[in-house]
Design an enzyme around this catalytic site. Structure first.
Site, PDB file in Angstrom:
ATOM      1  N   LYS A 111     -34.904   0.959   1.423  1.00 19.60           N
ATOM      2  CA  LYS A 111     -35.781   2.069   1.039  1.00 19.60           C
ATOM      3  C   LYS A 111     -36.148   1.965  -0.445  1.00 19.60           C
ATOM      4  CE  LYS A 111     -35.360   5.939   3.145  1.00 19.60           C
ATOM      5  NZ  LYS A 111     -34.631   7.056   3.685  1.00 19.60           N
ATOM      6  N   ARG A 153     -31.675  10.400  -1.071  1.00 19.19           N
ATOM      7  CA  ARG A 153     -31.736   9.679   0.210  1.00 19.19           C
ATOM      8  C   ARG A 153     -30.894   8.410   0.172  1.00 19.19           C
ATOM      9  NH1 ARG A 153     -36.708  11.003   3.024  1.00 19.19           N
ATOM     10  NH2 ARG A 153     -37.804  12.579   1.844  1.00 19.19           N
ATOM     11  N   GLY A 212     -30.663   7.251  10.822  1.00 19.65           N
ATOM     12  CA  GLY A 212     -29.889   8.448  11.163  1.00 19.65           C
ATOM     13  C   GLY A 212     -28.395   8.327  10.919  1.00 19.65           C
ATOM     14  N   MET A 260     -26.773   7.675   7.935  1.00 16.09           N
ATOM     15  CA  MET A 260     -26.253   8.205   6.671  1.00 16.09           C
ATOM     16  C   MET A 260     -27.055   9.432   6.279  1.00 16.09           C
ATOM     17  SD  MET A 260     -25.278   4.807   4.633  1.00 16.09           S
ATOM     18  CE  MET A 260     -26.885   4.139   4.817  1.00 16.09           C
ATOM     19  N   ARG A 315     -41.383   0.091   5.469  1.00 10.96           N
ATOM     20  CA  ARG A 315     -40.428  -0.960   5.868  1.00 10.96           C
ATOM     21  C   ARG A 315     -41.067  -1.761   6.998  1.00 10.96           C
ATOM     22  NH1 ARG A 315     -36.109   3.312   8.347  1.00 10.96           N
ATOM     23  NH2 ARG A 315     -37.489   4.177   9.896  1.00 10.96           N
ATOM     24  N   HIS A 364     -18.312 -17.163  37.643  1.00 11.43           N
ATOM     25  CA  HIS A 364     -19.161 -17.634  38.723  1.00 11.43           C
ATOM     26  C   HIS A 364     -20.389 -16.742  38.916  1.00 11.43           C
ATOM     27  CE1 HIS A 364     -20.321 -17.789  43.016  1.00 11.43           C
ATOM     28  NE2 HIS A 364     -20.248 -19.085  42.784  1.00 11.43           N
ATOM     29  N   SER A 394     -22.940 -35.316  28.104  1.00  9.76           N
ATOM     30  CA  SER A 394     -23.435 -33.934  28.068  1.00  9.76           C
ATOM     31  C   SER A 394     -22.229 -33.009  27.883  1.00  9.76           C
ATOM     32  CB  SER A 394     -24.171 -33.608  29.364  1.00  9.76           C
ATOM     33  OG  SER A 394     -24.553 -32.253  29.351  1.00  9.76           O
ATOM     34  N   CYS A 418     -24.934 -28.501  28.138  1.00  6.07           N
ATOM     35  CA  CYS A 418     -25.416 -27.823  29.338  1.00  6.07           C
ATOM     36  C   CYS A 418     -24.577 -26.592  29.676  1.00  6.07           C
ATOM     37  CB  CYS A 418     -25.458 -28.786  30.515  1.00  6.07           C
ATOM     38  SG  CYS A 418     -23.858 -29.474  30.913  1.00  6.07           S
ATOM     39  N   TYR A 438     -30.660 -32.750  23.243  1.00  4.47           N
ATOM     40  CA  TYR A 438     -31.335 -31.647  23.936  1.00  4.47           C
ATOM     41  C   TYR A 438     -30.334 -30.552  24.263  1.00  4.47           C
ATOM     42  CZ  TYR A 438     -29.148 -33.385  28.181  1.00  4.47           C
ATOM     43  OH  TYR A 438     -28.220 -33.768  29.091  1.00  4.47           O
TER      44      TYR A 438
HETATM   45  C1  PEP Z   1     -19.528 -26.243  31.359  1.00  2.00           C
HETATM   46  O1  PEP Z   1     -18.321 -26.278  31.567  1.00  2.00           O
HETATM   47  O2  PEP Z   1     -20.024 -25.952  30.259  1.00  2.00           O
HETATM   48  C2  PEP Z   1     -20.473 -26.565  32.431  1.00  2.00           C
HETATM   49  C3  PEP Z   1     -21.770 -26.643  32.197  1.00  2.00           C
HETATM   50  O3  PEP Z   1     -19.978 -26.678  33.676  1.00  2.00           O
HETATM   51  P1  PEP Z   1     -19.574 -25.435  34.633  1.00  2.00           P
HETATM   52  O4  PEP Z   1     -20.000 -24.182  33.932  1.00  2.00           O
HETATM   53  O5  PEP Z   1     -20.292 -25.667  35.896  1.00  2.00           O
HETATM   54  O6  PEP Z   1     -18.099 -25.604  34.715  1.00  2.00           O
END
Ligand code: PEP
Ligand code: MG
Length: 881
Positions: free
Chosen positions: A24, A94, A103, A105, A340, A458, A770, A838, A858
């Site tokens: 502010k 202020r 909101g 303070m 702001r 899962h 990976s 991954c 990647y």
């Molecule tokens: C992991 O373990 O990061 C992975 C991609 O395999 P999963 O989650 O299927 O065990």
């Protein structure tokens, strides 16, 4: 302690220093420098706040004298006098930290009023009613903020006064009533503090400054900072701004309003907001009265509207960001009280980014970096309709595991969920946890809610892969399968009753809350195309079905980084076969079933590879332990016990026996991944065959398919070489059979600690790596990925032992170090080795930054997170140049 300059007049401050002046204060000083009409004032710095706390909640000696010098400066500028019975100077006090905490303070208005100055204000304005109304507002705010008096006590007096006078509206209270209220308000304060209400403005000012500093450590503010991850390097203490009071409530030529310089919802270039005639700023902010649309100001006060428009464009040009502005008009004179950066919806951020580049206000890099990548999620999923949420009861909160909103009827049983889904009923599947064998129910449900599990459990992973909203780890939710109901916070939901889940926030609502459809606009496509050119990292998808592969391509994925083949066994037409395979008593029986499964898998591969033509598709061989595909032993025992009609008792008993045989105490570290491939080689053999055959078939059709095979849970070169022998054997057989050459890379996941440490050995066989950051995080912390987030991690974060769940954002120091070892050793032997990640971290902007910095090739994320990943990768490339 070193003497620092504690106070800066707006015109002398360095407005770039938000950490020192707060947002502010910085905005007010910047507007003053731009010669915009800001009431004179000054800022007491955040350093003074920190000194106040270091000093046992006492102001340094030089603070108040500096404050008073600046009050004198204001007197000169305004011609008003502090503590004057003729033309009194009044100020607002202020709070304002480096980051806005709306909101959280405290603020005090009309400070400087007392029994003498109120008469001066009345005389000067020729409006005693206004003067006494301001006085009573001041005492109420001061009493509440400085002395901690309960607001209800003031309200009680106000209501009795209205009753006495026979009016319902505050603005109808006459002078006598107001005077009486002032005296009663003071009495409340005196009773509360056992001292006289401070009459001297100097004392009022000092107490108010200290109260604002105290509010920094108030419970509200602390919780807000915790919830919003506002750490000390983001905002350290609050500043205090002392600003000359200007009044929007001095009659019909006065008013006040709050506007955005562009529409905060859709990003259109139009001033958006509301104003009120004859009102104070707080009335608009608190929503006490309903404001008028700002467009009407053009008719009611054309001159002020012109000044507002000019200020809006000047501020936008200066800050190169849409602004959120507060203004007040006092007797026709226009003032700015705050500016702001406007907080906008994701859609508005995207549109304004593209528009501002076209207007040459910003360049493409800035257009990309100003959008919080995570916010883009809202554009890719159904979201809760915020305009219609009122009136819906909040049921319970869990971990936001897969974004988007979904409504439907609560169903607690997998089979019933499938049946109802097939009958076109909208279903929310509610379970304690889910297993691979439950996946068919995911297809027929709108969303999934579990009482256990974390972000890489899962249910979370499968939902994200399918783009279905999901909440996990809802620890307060007690599910009673026996009676088909669930209970949380004293509310019971029976099967068939409607609920809504918001997978972006983790909140579950009772009833069917309306949702808003996703909006992938042309402007969004433009942002994505700019991001693609700016980024360095490759972006691939975690996709296991042809549909997911198509969606991922649509969102811009450059290949598949993880195709979890076990998912293909979960579809309704396969799970039975897979169970038959597990139940097979000898190898030839197992091979027979596997052949059928192999054919099905091949046809899936063909479709996925086609959808990803020209891009690599990393196919991971079976990972979960076999028992995950069988029902729970408890459930089987229950079925045997109940022996319902249609139950094949002897078969169920056999399955129970096998399930018991395969059961493990610690399955996540058990018989899974490459260990299954070693002990049941026929499974991996059939999967490798399916990949090769799909490749051959597509090559015949001149489709440029690029599959690669990846082995999970590898911890040693011996394991990897063992599977490589099977791979080589199958390869030579297929090459012979079809008289063709097969070119399919063979690689490994790095998700076991030992794999990272021995990557220099693995790289001799592996053609790519990976990182499975889900399992790697689990292993590095020894935190169960299924349970930690639902059990103790929230408390870890509350107690600041962890800032964020390591399953959400890569733990750079631990998991990150291991990754660096894996990368360094691998690339020392194969310079251009392809190394991806991954795990679920592939869609997290901070993890993406880390991957960019670590030269990862990647990241792979679920299809709906691809656009976020693309933008985050571009931001990393721009910011970390
Ligand atoms: C992991 O373990 O990061 C992975 C991609 O395999 P999963 O989650 O299927 O065990
Ligand atoms: Mg894994």
């Amino acid at each position: 302690m070193a003497k620092l300059k504690p106070v800066y007049a707006f015109e002398e401050a360095n407005s770039k220093n938000r950490m020192l002046l707060g947002g502010k204060g910085a905005g007010l000083s910047e507007m003053t420098r731009l010669k915009l009409p800001v009431p004179p004032g000054f800022t007491i710095t955040t350093q003074v706040c920190n000194q106040y706390y270091d000093n046992n909640r006492k102001l340094e000696k030089n603070v108040i004298p500096e404050v008073m010098k600046n009050i004198t400066k204001i007197e000169k500028k305004t011609g008003k006098k502090w503590n004057s019975a003729n033309n009194p100077l009044l100020v607002s006090v202020r709070s304002g930290a480096a980051i806005s905490m709306p909101g959280m303070m405290d603020t005090i208005l009309n400070l400087g009023l007392n029994d003498q100055t109120v008469l001066g204000l009345a005389k000067k304005t020729d409006n005693p009613r206004f003067a006494w109304d301001s006085y009573r507002r001041f005492i109420q705010l001061f009493g509440k903020v400085v002395f901690g008096v309960d607001d209800e006590k003031f309200d009680h007096i106000l209501n009795s006064a209205k009753k006495r006078q026979g009016v319902t509206d505050d603005s109808k209270l006459n002078l006598d009533s107001l005077k009486k209220i002032v005296s009663e308000y003071k009495k409340i304060c005196n009773n509360h503090t056992k001292r006289k209400f401070p009459n001297n403005p100097n004392e009022q000012l000092q107490l108010a400054i200290e109260a604002v500093f105290k509010s920094w450590m108030g419970e509200r503010a602390i919780v807000y900072r915790e919830k919003n991850n506002i750490t000390k390097n983001i905002a350290n203490g609050t500043a205090v701004n002392i600003v000359t009071m200007v009044f929007g409530n001095m009659g019909d030529d006065s008013g006040t309003g709050v506007v955005f310089t562009r529409n905060g919802n859709n990003g259109k270039k139009e001033i958006e907001g509301e104003y009120l005639i004859n009102a104070q700023g707080e009335d608009v902010v608190a929503g006490v009265r309903t404001g008028k649309d700002i467009s009407k100001l053009k008719i009611e006060m054309p001159k002020s509207h012109r000044e507002l428009s000019n200020a809006c464009s000047k501020l936008e040009k200066h800050f190169r960001e849409p602004q959120d502005i507060e203004f007040t008009i006092e007797k026709g004179k226009f003032y700015l009280l705050q500016t702001r950066t406007a907080k906008m919806s994701a859609g508005a951020l995207v549109k304004t980014s593209v528009d501002m580049v076209r207007e040459k206000l910003i360049d493409k890099n800035r257009a990309l970096t100003r959008i919080p990548a995570q916010q883009l999620e809202a554009l890719l999923h159904k979201t809760i309709d915020q305009n219609k949420i009122k009136g819906f009861e909040r049921f319970v909160k869990g971990i936001a595991a897969s974004p988007g909103a979904a409504n439907g009827i609560a169903v607690f049983d997998v089979k019933r969920a499938i049946a109802m889904g097939e009958n076109n009923k909208k279903v929310i599947l509610i379970r304690q946890e889910t297993k691979p064998e439950d996946v068919p129910a995911f297809f027929s449900s709108e969303g999934i809610l579990t009482s256990q599990g974390g972000k890489s459990s899962h249910a979370a992973i499968v939902s994200r892969g399918m783009g279905k909203p999901c909440i996990v780890g809802c620890a307060d939710l007690k599910i009673d399968y026996e009676n088909n109901r669930c209970v949380a916070n004293g509310i019971t939901v029976l099967e068939g009753e409607p609920v809504t889940i918001d997978g972006s926030t983790g909140v579950v609502y009772i009833g069917e809350v309306p949702t808003v459809a996703p909006q992938v606009t042309k402007d969004f496509q433009t942002i994505l195309s700019w991001a693609k050119s700016a980024k360095k990292l490759g972006i691939r998808a975690n996709a296991d079905t042809p549909d997911a592969a198509k969606l991922a391509r649509k969102f811009g994925a450059e290949g598949i980084g993880l195709c979890r083949t076990e998912r293909m066994f979960n579809a309704t037409d396969r799970i039975g076969l897979f169970v038959d395979m597990i139940m097979a008593t000898n190898e030839s029986q197992r091979n027979q079933v596997l052949k059928k499964l192999g054919q099905l898998q091949k046809s899936d591969f063909v479709q996925i590879l086609k959808a990803m033509e020209g891009y690599k598709v990393t196919i991971r061989l079976l990972d979960p332990p076999l028992h995950e595909f069988l029902p729970n032993p408890e459930e089987l025992m229950d079925r045997i016990y109940k022996n319902k009609k249609g139950e094949n008792l002897s078969q169920t008993k056999k399955v129970l026996e096998r399930a018991k045989e395969l059961a493990e105490i610690n399955p996540m570290m058990g018989h899974r991944g490459v260990r299954v491939g070693i002990t049941y080689p026929e499974i991996y053999r059939i999967q490798i065959t399916a990949v090769f055959e799909a490749a051959v078939e597509l090559s015949k059709k001149k489709v440029n398919a690029k599959p690669q095979i990846m082995i999970p849970q590898v911890g040693s070169i011996a394991e990897l070489n063992h599977i490589k022998e099977i791979y080589d054997d199958v390869k030579s057989k297929i090459q012979k059979k079809y008289n063709t050459k097969i070119n399919v890379n063979f690689g490994t996941m790095l998700e076991v600690v030992r794999a990272c440490l021995t990557s220099d050995e693995l790289v001799k066989t592996a053609e790519f790596f990976s990182f499975g950051t889900n399992d790697l995080t689990q292993a590095v912390f020894s935190f169960s990925r299924e349970d930690a987030e639902g059990k103790f991690l929230p408390e870890y974060m509350e107690k600041e032992l962890l800032e964020i769940s390591p399953f959400q954002s890569i733990d750079v120091n631990g998991v990150g170090s291991l990754m660096k070892i894996g990368i360094k050793q691998g690339r020392a032997i194969k310079k251009d080795l392809e190394i991806g990640i991954c795990g679920e971290h592939g869609g997290d902007p901070n993890s993406i930054r880390f991957c960019h910095l670590s030269n990862v090739s990647y990241v792979s994320a679920s299809p709906h997170r691809i656009p976020i990943a693309i933008v985050a990768a571009a931001q990393a490339a721009i910011e970390l140049k």
